[in-house]
Design a protein around this motif. Structure first.
Motif, short mmCIF file in Angstrom:
data_model
loop_
_atom_site.label_atom_id
_atom_site.label_comp_id
_atom_site.label_asym_id
_atom_site.label_seq_id
_atom_site.Cartn_x
_atom_site.Cartn_y
_atom_site.Cartn_z
N THR A 142 -34.67 -9.93 -73.03
CA THR A 142 -34.34 -11.19 -71.87
C THR A 142 -33.30 -10.85 -71.00
O THR A 142 -32.35 -10.32 -71.53
CB THR A 142 -34.02 -12.55 -72.54
OG1 THR A 142 -35.25 -13.13 -73.76
CG2 THR A 142 -33.91 -13.54 -71.67
N LEU A 143 -33.71 -10.35 -69.89
CA LEU A 143 -32.82 -9.99 -68.81
C LEU A 143 -32.32 -11.15 -68.19
O LEU A 143 -32.90 -11.99 -67.51
CB LEU A 143 -33.61 -8.98 -68.07
CG LEU A 143 -32.70 -8.45 -66.88
CD1 LEU A 143 -31.46 -7.65 -67.35
CD2 LEU A 143 -33.46 -7.55 -65.96
N GLU A 144 -30.71 -11.25 -68.11
CA GLU A 144 -30.16 -12.51 -67.44
C GLU A 144 -29.46 -12.10 -66.35
O GLU A 144 -28.68 -10.93 -66.16
CB GLU A 144 -29.29 -13.13 -68.51
CG GLU A 144 -29.67 -13.85 -69.92
CD GLU A 144 -30.13 -15.20 -69.84
OE1 GLU A 144 -29.89 -15.84 -68.55
OE2 GLU A 144 -30.59 -15.63 -70.67
N THR A 145 -29.54 -12.74 -65.28
CA THR A 145 -28.78 -12.58 -64.00
C THR A 145 -27.90 -13.82 -63.74
O THR A 145 -28.05 -14.84 -64.04
CB THR A 145 -29.69 -12.34 -62.87
OG1 THR A 145 -30.57 -13.31 -62.61
CG2 THR A 145 -30.49 -10.98 -63.24
N VAL A 156 -41.11 -9.27 -72.15
CA VAL A 156 -40.01 -9.54 -71.33
C VAL A 156 -39.89 -10.69 -70.82
O VAL A 156 -40.79 -11.32 -70.30
CB VAL A 156 -40.22 -8.35 -70.45
CG1 VAL A 156 -38.91 -8.37 -69.27
CG2 VAL A 156 -40.32 -6.98 -70.99
N ASP A 157 -38.71 -11.50 -70.56
CA ASP A 157 -38.38 -12.61 -70.21
C ASP A 157 -37.16 -12.57 -69.25
O ASP A 157 -36.37 -11.90 -69.35
CB ASP A 157 -37.87 -13.63 -71.55
CG ASP A 157 -38.29 -14.99 -71.15
OD1 ASP A 157 -38.83 -15.23 -70.17
OD2 ASP A 157 -37.74 -15.80 -71.92
N PHE A 158 -37.23 -13.26 -68.09
CA PHE A 158 -36.34 -13.30 -67.34
C PHE A 158 -35.62 -14.64 -66.88
O PHE A 158 -36.45 -15.57 -66.87
CB PHE A 158 -37.06 -12.97 -65.70
CG PHE A 158 -37.68 -11.56 -65.87
CD1 PHE A 158 -36.97 -10.27 -65.79
CD2 PHE A 158 -39.10 -11.39 -65.91
CE1 PHE A 158 -37.47 -9.14 -65.83
CE2 PHE A 158 -39.54 -10.31 -65.99
CZ PHE A 158 -39.07 -9.00 -65.94
N HIS A 159 -34.33 -14.60 -66.94
CA HIS A 159 -33.51 -15.84 -66.87
C HIS A 159 -32.57 -15.66 -66.11
O HIS A 159 -32.09 -14.75 -65.65
CB HIS A 159 -33.00 -16.03 -68.36
CG HIS A 159 -34.14 -16.92 -69.40
ND1 HIS A 159 -33.73 -17.79 -70.13
CD2 HIS A 159 -34.93 -16.27 -69.75
CE1 HIS A 159 -34.74 -18.07 -70.86
NE2 HIS A 159 -35.91 -17.07 -70.58
N GLU A 160 -31.95 -16.74 -65.79
CA GLU A 160 -30.50 -16.85 -65.08
C GLU A 160 -29.55 -17.67 -65.83
O GLU A 160 -29.69 -18.39 -66.57
CB GLU A 160 -30.90 -17.36 -63.57
CG GLU A 160 -31.55 -16.54 -62.86
CD GLU A 160 -32.05 -17.26 -61.47
OE1 GLU A 160 -31.89 -18.40 -61.20
OE2 GLU A 160 -32.22 -16.67 -60.50
N ASP A 161 -28.11 -17.08 -65.59
CA ASP A 161 -27.23 -17.83 -66.29
C ASP A 161 -26.05 -18.27 -65.51
O ASP A 161 -25.41 -17.72 -64.45
CB ASP A 161 -26.53 -16.67 -67.21
CG ASP A 161 -25.22 -17.29 -68.18
OD1 ASP A 161 -24.69 -18.46 -67.68
OD2 ASP A 161 -25.21 -16.46 -69.01
#
Length: 147
Positions: free
Chosen positions: A116-119, A29-34
């Motif tokens: 990958t969850l992007e916020t 699981v990867d956490f990113h921001e856009d």
């Protein structure tokens, strides 16, 4: 991010690749921001032969009870299906030349399920953290990993 598996890699990526050599994972699981994001969304790739199953839409359903999924039809060349991007289901998946994102690199090394969850950076920091934490809890619950 996006320099894994390339020929010219920065020292940080080389260190991570070395640490990961010979290892495979059931779940990554990867956490990113856009910076262009209009809501949260996630990328999902998995191997059915390793027990992986589609859970992305279930994650979006849980998160959508409180936050909005990104409404864009396409994100970075991938079709957005109600907040879920599945590279294998997009007509022309594109990755930046010269390397892969870490989850895709791990998938090619045999990882069973990568999310990958992007916020969106437009959301307040505290909200982005809450989305990531709720997303992680949901992922662990759906995959049967107890927290």
């Amino acid at each position: 991010n996006r320099r894994f598996g390339s020929q010219k890699i920065p020292p940080e990526v080389e260190a991570i690749q070395t640490a990961l050599a010979g290892k495979t994972f059931d779940l990554f699981v990867d956490f990113h921001e856009d910076t262009d994001g209009l809501g949260f969304y996630l990328y999902e790739i998995f191997r059915p032969d390793r027990g992986g199953r589609v859970i992305g839409q279930n994650i979006v359903e849980v998160l959508s009870q409180r936050w909005s999924a990104d409404p864009r039809k396409e994100i970075e060349g991938f079709e957005n299906r109600n907040g879920v991007l599945r590279p294998e289901m997009s007509p022309a998946p594109r990755f930046q030349e010269g390397g892969l994102p870490l989850p895709v690199y791990l998938y090619f090394l045999g990882a069973g399920h990568c999310i990958t969850l992007e916020t969106p950076t437009a959301f307040p920091f505290e909200e982005r953290v809450k989305i990531h934490l709720q997303g992680l809890e949901t992922i662990l619950t759906l995959t049967g990993i107890m927290i």
